[in-house]
Design an enzyme around this catalytic site. Structure first.
Site, mmCIF file in Angstrom:
data_model
loop_
_atom_site.group_PDB
_atom_site.id
_atom_site.type_symbol
_atom_site.label_atom_id
_atom_site.label_comp_id
_atom_site.label_asym_id
_atom_site.label_seq_id
_atom_site.Cartn_x
_atom_site.Cartn_y
_atom_site.Cartn_z
ATOM 1 N N GLU A 476 3.969 -1.812 12.432
ATOM 2 C CA GLU A 476 2.814 -1.187 11.486
ATOM 3 C C GLU A 476 1.196 -1.671 11.661
ATOM 4 O O GLU A 476 0.868 -1.232 12.464
ATOM 5 C CB GLU A 476 3.242 -1.285 9.967
ATOM 6 N N GLU A 749 5.056 -8.421 0.362
ATOM 7 C CA GLU A 749 4.646 -7.086 -0.148
ATOM 8 C C GLU A 749 5.286 -6.569 -1.379
ATOM 9 O O GLU A 749 4.322 -5.775 -2.117
ATOM 10 C CB GLU A 749 5.294 -6.136 1.350
HETATM 11 C C1 BGC Z 1 2.136 -0.192 3.944
HETATM 12 C C2 BGC Z 1 1.270 -0.252 2.739
HETATM 13 C C3 BGC Z 1 0.402 0.477 2.685
HETATM 14 C C4 BGC Z 1 1.665 1.615 2.257
HETATM 15 C C5 BGC Z 1 1.163 2.947 1.748
HETATM 16 C C6 BGC Z 1 2.957 0.848 3.594
HETATM 17 O O1 BGC Z 1 3.993 1.019 4.695
HETATM 18 O O2 BGC Z 1 2.445 -1.598 4.464
HETATM 19 O O3 BGC Z 1 0.671 -1.692 2.663
HETATM 20 O O4 BGC Z 1 -0.670 0.507 1.529
HETATM 21 O O5 BGC Z 1 2.562 1.915 3.174
HETATM 22 O O6 BGC Z 1 1.611 3.306 0.383
#
Ligand code: BGC
Length: 907
Positions: A476, A749
């Site tokens: 990501e 997270e």
């Molecule tokens: C990311 C987040 C991002 C989110 C959106 C995720 O996959 O890691 O940090 O803001 O998607 O909701």
């Protein structure tokens, strides 16, 4: 004692090389003994040579004596500057008594300003094949026939490059040119390479990895997971040679260059790097190398010059570098031949390997953030990102290797293939990130809170790599706007991120849709949608925060049009002032914990349209304030009216009879209170319901990314700092403390990334290095230690000092380096007495608010240094200087003291 200008900056950078803003802006801070020091006038001198500056011959610009206290971002207004022109500058200042002080000299150098400056061609090695291809190398030789005066290398790549001159790496950057939307804008870097050149024959070269340009990027299911911007990496270099006789010459990438592949068998940001040292070509980047077996390069179909120059832009932020090295703290062998190193800290970067082994020995290094219960790597949550480096030995002695064209998120390293038994010296971790100066400090008497602060800082360090990424490990690593928006204020306290975010705001505006939508991620990947509420809004919130913190009005000017387009985009779809349409991916209060709340009658989640509407109102209020700062009176009024309309619609739609908000979640109350969406009596009610919502959870937070950033500030605002401290110091689930008790060294997270009951969360989305929930960092600076900026005098021209001791802490202190100098605030509580030590930079003022009630403040005589005071409101205004204040402290805030209590003293 005179005032001395220090910390000289040009466009937020120290002595920048290669700028393309034609009227760069200059800043300095001031140092001087004593109190109430002020700059009353300045004079900027700019010269084309250092000796001219030293002999006071300002041939480019002499601003003359300007009566002003301004010292931040003053635009150059001298002779027109040409490409590559170096400017030496200094500043003189007059203090409050008219005494003159003078800075040392500083400089900046212009980059490539005219279309005809872009001479080089984009070259590449034509490659065919699927994923993971060898990294091309390029070379050329040239002669210096005359004595050289100076040389600059302008370099870029579609990919990530390392430039070489005469066998040496050029500069100390890695992963240049950094990530931008390469279809719109590619950054070039400028290097002073004078010292790397030799009389006579010279060799220049580069290796180029796939990087963001054509390596793996985004999600595996997207058609552009690899080869996002192009098929094969390309290189663009131009070397400018200036001779002593005044003539000059260029050496540029073109069809005369040669290319091949070498030891780097593949280099990919997610997959890692594979390097076969047996394939090294000795001396390939030096003179005398025989490149007869190398192929001619392919040249990208020439673009017209103007178009090309509009695409190549000077890099305006600090580069990505190896910032430090970490030695492992432990080494285990969970299975035969499998060695696990623990670096004690979750970071982003890679490892440096030292090995002595026969030719052909293959060593593998894999990386992860956490371990399985059996002590092996837990890699499931990396999804498709392999994060694996391999090194194949050439044999014949000690070999030291580290990759250059990848990065990993990790705390643990697994080493396999090592012949014999490795030691703690075999590997070291290299911390890799954008080199934004980390100048914020925070410390208090709670070890837990200090660890939280450390985790916040490491989360930032691990995720600010060319763009603010969500996470550095899984497939990501994108510039998510929501994450950046909630964390920006904390980021500004921790480090000087002015240049870094100014660059990223260009990525954000590049990514704005033709309808005016800011994106969810910037640079925008084609398959990623227009901005969701609290994500797209970063396009308004980030400029505002940078303005507040760094005083950059020019940034607001540049962002004004993109911001108004975003506001238009929202309004035209939502004429009833509720943000119902164009919510795009609509993440809501992402990863909130208020899933199952039995007492919550509303299905427990914060309604997404409530959250959206609150953010839209917030945007409007910020737009009104920015319009005012820019002197746009009628727009200020328009946005203020828009705010009022949205507020009314918000109250009508979401406020219930009993003063509850629809959803009855912590986040709903926090947003309504923080964004001022309620009337005074409604505020009181909302405050009570917020407290009740916390109590229902045993005083645990349930907020996600969006709510968490304002939760503690709002609790303080409603007079419940005690509850804010309770949440800060919690160690049971969900809390920051819970992650720390579970071994976190960065911010997770998710609150439930790992729990005692359930173990690891769904590996589909479970990063252990995501800075978003670390947005509480701003509260540590602003409220615990009590340092804040003031948007009416941005850039810390006026400072607010409002510490709120609590939570049983006996001391707290913080400091930060502002554009105007170092601010610090430190308090110690002893019984009923509080000591507050402050350092206020010269040429600034600070309003201090004594955190405890007191009838009398420092009396007039003791306060001879005091500019003004208001005993009733416990606030007083200080000029610059160091202060030690001692005064009464009672545990309950705002309780009046009796006169017999100790009077505050000041030294
Ligand atoms: C990311 C987040 C991002 C989110 C959106 C995720 O996959 O890691 O940090 O803001 O998607 O909701």
């Amino acid at each position: 004692m005179k005032l001395t200008p220090v910390r000289m900056r040009c466009e937020h950078l120290e002595n920048p090389l290669g700028l393309d803003s034609k009227l760069p802006r200059l800043s300095w801070a001031l140092e001087g003994e004593g109190r109430n020091r002020r700059q009353t006038a300045y004079q900027i001198l700019c010269a084309s040579r250092l000796d001219l500056l030293e002999s006071e011959n300002a041939d480019l610009w002499d601003s003359g004596r300007v009566t002003s206290s301004e010292s931040v971002l003053i635009a150059y207004a001298g002779l027109t500057l040409g490409s590559g022109q170096r400017v030496y500058w200094r500043v003189r200042v007059w203090d409050e008594s008219g005494t003159l002080g003078q800075s040392g000299s500083a400089w900046w150098e212009m980059g490539l300003l005219e279309p005809q400056d872009f001479r080089a061609q984009w070259i590449r090695l034509e490659r065919e094949g699927a994923d993971l291809m060898p990294a091309p190398m390029f070379r050329q030789s040239f002669r210096l026939e005359k004595p050289l005066k100076s040389a600059r290398l302008y370099a870029s790549a579609r990919g990530v490059y390392e430039a070489r001159l005469n066998g040496k790496k050029v500069g100390d950057q890695v992963l240049a040119p950094g990530w931008t939307d390469y279809d719109t804008r590619v950054q070039y870097q400028t290097f002073d390479v004078t010292a790397l050149l030799e009389p006579g024959e010279n060799a220049v070269g580069a290796v180029v990895g796939d990087g963001w340009y054509c390596g793996q990027l985004g999600w595996t299911f997207a058609p552009t997971f690899t080869r996002h911007y192009g098929q094969t990496p390309e290189l663009w270099l131009q070397l400018h040679l200036e001779y002593a006789d005044g003539s000059s010459e260029w050496v540029c990438t073109d069809d005369t260059w040669k290319t091949t592949t070498g030891p780097t068998l593949h280099a990919d940001l997610y997959a890692g790097e594979r390097y076969d040292a047996r394939l090294e070509q000795r001396g390939w980047d030096r003179v005398g190398f025989d490149d007869a077996s190398w192929k001619p390069v392919q040249v990208r179909v020439p673009e017209n010059l103007t178009e090309r120059s509009s695409k190549l832009v000077a890099d305006r932020a600090q580069p990505v570098r190896v910032l430090s090295s970490l030695a492992p703290v432990a080494l285990e062998q969970p299975a035969p031949g499998v060695y696990i190193y623990d670096f004690g800290q979750n970071i982003s970067g890679w490892a440096r390997l030292q090995i002595q082994a026969p030719a052909g020995t293959e060593i593998q290094m894999r990386f992860s953030e956490v371990l399985e219960a059996d002590g092996t790597l837990y890699t499931e949550s990396l999804r498709s990102a392999k994060q694996t480096d391999a090194y194949i030995c050439k044999g014949g002695g000690l070999e030291v290797w580290e990759p250059r064209f990848t990065f990993h998120g990790f705390r643990f390293l697994e080493l396999t293939g090592y012949p014999g038994v490795p030691t703690l010296e075999t590997v070291q971790a290299q911390v890799v990130a954008s080199d934004t100066p980390f100048t914020g400090t925070f410390e208090c008497s709670s070890a837990l809170v200090n660890k939280l602060f450390s985790n916040i800082v490491w989360g930032q360090r691990g995720n600010f790599l060319s763009v603010p990424t969500d996470c550095p490990q899984r497939d990501e690593r994108l510039g998510w706007l929501g994450d950046a928006q909630v964390f920006i204020q904390t980021a500004c306290f921790n480090a000087d991120v002015a240049a870094f975010f100014t660059k990223w705001l260009e990525d954000v505006t590049d990514a704005q849709s033709s309808e005016g939508a800011f994106p969810d991620v910037a640079p925008r990947l084609v398959h990623v949608a227009d901005g969701a509420p609290a994500w797209g809004d970063a396009g308004v919130i980030v400029p505002w925060t940078l303005y507040r913190h760094y005083g950059d009005l020019g940034l607001l000017e540049r962002m004004w049009q993109p911001m108004t387009r975003w506001m238009q985009y929202l309004l035209e779809a939502n004429p009833n002032y509720l943000w119902l349409e164009r919510r795009n991916t609509d993440f809501g209060d992402w990863l909130a914990q208020d899933g199952e709340d039995p007492a919550n009658a509303f299905g427990s989640q914060t309604p997404k349209d409530l959250l959206a509407t609150a953010y839209w109102a917030y945007d409007s209020s910020l737009m009104a304030r920015m319009a005012r700062a820019l002197g746009k009176a009628s727009e200020a009024l328009e946005y203020q009216n828009l705010f009022e309309h949205i507020k009314t619609a918000f109250r009508e739609a979401y406020l219930l009879e009993d003063g509850k908000l629809l959803g009855d979640t912590q986040t709903a109350y926090v947003l309504a209170l923080h964004f001022d969406l309620l009337e005074p009596d409604e505020r009181q009610q909302a405050g009570k319901h917020l407290v009740a919502a916390l109590e229902r959870k045993g005083n645990h937070l349930t907020t996600g990314f969006v709510g968490v950033s304002y939760l503690l500030p709002v609790l303080c605002r409603i007079g419940r700092a005690d509850l804010a401290y309770t949440l800060l110091l919690k160690e049971t689930f969900p809390s920051w403390g819970y992650s720390i008790r579970s071994g976190a060294t960065t911010i997770w997270e998710r609150w439930d990334g790992w729990t005692e009951e359930k173990g690891f969360q769904d590996p589909g989305m479970n990063s252990f290095n995501h800075y978003s929930l670390g947005s509480v960092g701003q509260w540590l600076y602003q409220t615990v230690a009590g340092i804040d900026s003031d948007s009416n005098a941005p850039g810390f021209a006026h400072i607010r000092i409002t510490p709120q001791p609590g939570g049983g802490l006996s001391y707290a202190r913080a400091s930060l380096e502002t554009a105007r100098g170092r601010v610090s605030s430190a308090w110690t509580l002893e019984g009923h007495s509080l000591t507050l030590e402050l350092s206020i930079p010269a040429n600034t003022t600070a309003t201090v608010r004594w955190p405890y009630a007191t009838e009398t403040l420092w009396d007039a005589q003791q306060m001879e240094q005091l500019i003004a005071g208001d005993a009733e409101r416990r606030t007083f205004l200080l000029g610059s200087g160091n202060y030690r204040l001692e005064g009464p402290a009672v545990q309950q805030h705002l309780q009046p003291l009796s006169r017999s209590e100790v009077l505050p003293r000041m030294q």
